[in-house]
Design an enzyme around this catalytic site. Structure first.
Site, short mmCIF file in Angstrom:
data_model
loop_
_atom_site.label_atom_id
_atom_site.label_comp_id
_atom_site.label_asym_id
_atom_site.label_seq_id
_atom_site.Cartn_x
_atom_site.Cartn_y
_atom_site.Cartn_z
N GLU A 1 -10.77 -2.04 -5.13
CA GLU A 1 -11.41 -2.82 -3.81
C GLU A 1 -12.25 -2.13 -3.39
OE1 GLU A 1 -7.70 -3.75 -1.80
OE2 GLU A 1 -8.61 -3.13 0.13
N TYR B 1 -8.06 6.87 3.45
CA TYR B 1 -9.12 6.66 2.75
C TYR B 1 -10.28 7.82 2.58
CZ TYR B 1 -7.45 1.92 3.38
OH TYR B 1 -6.60 0.81 3.36
N ARG C 1 -12.26 -10.78 -0.90
CA ARG C 1 -10.98 -10.47 -0.10
C ARG C 1 -11.55 -10.58 1.39
NH1 ARG C 1 -7.88 -7.34 -0.18
NH2 ARG C 1 -8.18 -5.64 1.42
N ASP D 1 -8.24 1.29 -3.33
CA ASP D 1 -9.37 0.77 -2.49
C ASP D 1 -10.40 1.81 -2.22
OD1 ASP D 1 -11.05 -0.27 -0.27
OD2 ASP D 1 -9.14 -0.50 0.98
N HIS E 1 0.91 -1.36 0.17
CA HIS E 1 -0.15 -0.02 0.04
C HIS E 1 0.95 1.31 -0.16
CE1 HIS E 1 -3.58 2.58 1.04
NE2 HIS E 1 -2.73 3.11 2.05
N HIS F 1 -12.95 2.01 -0.23
CA HIS F 1 -13.30 1.87 0.79
C HIS F 1 -14.51 2.28 1.26
CE1 HIS F 1 -11.80 1.66 5.23
NE2 HIS F 1 -10.91 0.87 4.82
N GLU G 1 -13.92 -7.26 2.75
CA GLU G 1 -13.23 -7.18 3.76
C GLU G 1 -14.09 -6.96 5.02
OE1 GLU G 1 -10.40 -3.86 2.72
OE2 GLU G 1 -10.91 -3.01 4.71
N ASP H 1 -4.06 -4.79 11.13
CA ASP H 1 -4.80 -5.26 12.23
C ASP H 1 -5.29 -6.80 12.09
OD1 ASP H 1 -6.29 -4.09 10.21
OD2 ASP H 1 -7.91 -3.51 11.26
N HIS I 1 -7.83 -10.19 3.03
CA HIS I 1 -7.52 -9.16 3.84
C HIS I 1 -6.34 -9.51 4.54
CE1 HIS I 1 -9.10 -5.57 6.57
NE2 HIS I 1 -8.42 -5.07 5.57
O1 D8T Z 1 -7.50 -3.03 2.78
C1 D8T Z 1 -7.23 -2.65 3.76
O2 D8T Z 1 -6.10 -2.83 4.15
C2 D8T Z 1 -7.89 -1.54 4.52
O3 D8T Z 1 -9.22 -1.40 3.83
C3 D8T Z 1 -7.67 -1.78 5.96
O4 D8T Z 1 -7.96 -3.02 6.39
C4 D8T Z 1 -8.98 -0.88 6.86
O5 D8T Z 1 -8.70 0.37 6.70
C5 D8T Z 1 -8.93 -1.65 8.23
O6 D8T Z 1 -8.08 -1.68 8.79
MG MG Z 2 -9.51 -2.40 1.88
#
Ligand code: D8T
Ligand code: MG
Length: 404
Positions: A236, A158, A283, A210, A127, A212, A262, A316, A312
């Site tokens: 995404e 995002y 994903r 993304d 990323h 998002h 996700e 985290d 994903h």
């Molecule tokens: O695809 C990703 O890595 C993002 O969408 C993050 O997982 C999200 O912002 C929460 O951690």
């Molecule tokens: Mg994402």
């Protein structure tokens, strides 16, 4: 087969990388035999800990470690109301730990138990974001120098929320605090960024983006169509899970490959989209759908519709969870790509055996089970932290809350 039962289930929260990670350890009647799993729902981690300690552990003590499928079904059914990220993450911690135990008993890494390798390395994407196109381009070059060939490119965070001097907005008086963004500025800035990448960096690079879940349906369609000219590898999370049926229209109107999932936590959310081939990549976040047991079924379901996996893989997620899904990456014929955010030294200390990357491919070690351990003593050095939720409070210019 020797009877081996669950003796105890322990839960740990540790934050070696700026996110609270939830780790489950299933201990067995066999001395020295245990498994570890990922139950990381970073934003509600205490609720997951409670679900495991207060409900799953008492229910599962004494059960045979061999019966993963029935244990999964029992955990799922025992709350009557089910699914949702808290309960699914609790299930996942136990489920992955049981698979880890099964692999250790078999003396095989999970990918081997799942049918063996379909490929030697796992192509990953990284990323790159920044407050200016120059900054993003610099990050892209740095990743390319390390050998990465798939890069998700973003202006700011995002919703394109970046440096206020570029993005001028007028809020109403007394507007609440929040992560404000302007959809127009966001879309324009990404289009300009993609133009720049294709002209400066060229076409020998796969780029993705993304959304998002930050745009209206009509804006999503227009934006995706604009991105078409830059031939992204995929776009995404174009739509929130609640709007998944709109993929039918996106699919009909654009050639851009679509990746989604996700935020999915319920099989109904993916079933129609996959069956109708409205999306190209699934994903899901493994622990948010309940662990390896449902993810294996989802991967196989997707295979028959030529939907590829792109699980994903943000920060985290514990290295245990990352390795668990990488065993699927290696053994699924319909693997597409793996998101990878990298590990810092503290994570490598807490989780001995982390996956590693070389020339844009990730590799697992060959230890039995998941292959990543959990060092309880090292984890204690990185106690749980107060999480900063502020970036999740997305707001439009006039203060309207936007749900990702
Ligand atoms: O695809 C990703 O890595 C993002 O969408 C993050 O997982 C999200 O912002 C929460 O951690
Ligand atoms: Mg994402």
């Amino acid at each position: 087969m020797k009877a081996i039962t669950i003796r105890d289930i322990k839960v740990f929260v540790t934050a070696p990388h700026g996110n609270n990670l939830v780790v489950v350890r299933v201990e067995t009647s066999e001395p020295g035999l245990y498994g570890v799993g990922c139950a990381t729902f970073t934003w509600r981690c205490k609720a997951v800990v409670t679900a495991i300690e207060e409900y799953l552990c008492p229910m599962l003590k004494g059960r045979s470690v061999h019966d993963i499928e029935d244990i999964w079904q029992s955990m799922m059914g025992s709350s009557y109301w089910r699914n949702g990220p808290v309960l699914n993450n609790a299930l996942s911690g136990v489920d992955e730990a049981l698979w880890d135990i099964k692999g250790k008993l078999a003396g095989m890494p999970l990918y081997s138990l799942f049918g063996g390798k379909c490929r030697e390395g796992i192509a990953v994407y990284r990323h790159a974001d920044g407050n200016s196109p120059e900054a993003v381009e610099e990050k892209i070059h740095a990743f390319m120098e390390e050998g990465y060939r798939y890069i998700r490119c973003h202006m700011g965070t995002y919703g394109g929320n970046f440096d206020g001097s570029i993005q001028k907005m007028v809020h109403p008086e007394n507007a609440p605090a929040g992560a404000y963004y302007s959809t127009r500025t966001y879309m324009q800035s990404v289009i300009r960024l993609f133009e720049r990448i294709r002209s400066n960096v060229g076409w020998n690079l796969e780029i993705m983006h993304d959304i998002h879940e930050r745009l209206s349906l009509a804006d999503t369609l227009a934006f995706v169509k604009e991105l078409e000219q830059f031939k992204p590898f995929f776009v995404e999370d174009a739509l929130p899970p609640e709007q998944v049926n709109y993929f039918e229209y996106l699919r009909k109107q654009t050639t851009v490959p679509l990746a989604m999932g996700e935020l999915f936590t319920h099989p109904i959310e993916w079933r129609t989209a996959v069956q109708n081939q409205w999306i190209d990549f699934i994903r899901c976040h493994l622990s948010d759908i309940g662990g390896l047991t449902p993810a294996r079924k989802l991967a196989a379901f997707c295979e028959s519709y030529q939907v590829r996996t792109a699980w994903h893989g943000p920060n985290d997620l514990s290295p245990i969870g990352m390795a668990a899904q990488m065993h699927l990456d290696l053994s699924s014929p319909n693997f597409g790509i793996q998101e990878f955010a990298g590990f810092n030294e503290a994570e490598e200390e807490v989780f001995p055996g982390c996956p590693f990357t070389k020339d844009g491919y990730a590799y697992l070690n060959d230890r039995p089970g998941i292959g990543v351990d959990f060092d309880e003593k090292a984890a204690a050095k990185y106690p749980p932290m107060e999480m900063d939720f502020s970036w999740l409070f997305s707001r439009l210019e006039d203060g309207t809350a936007v749900r990702p």
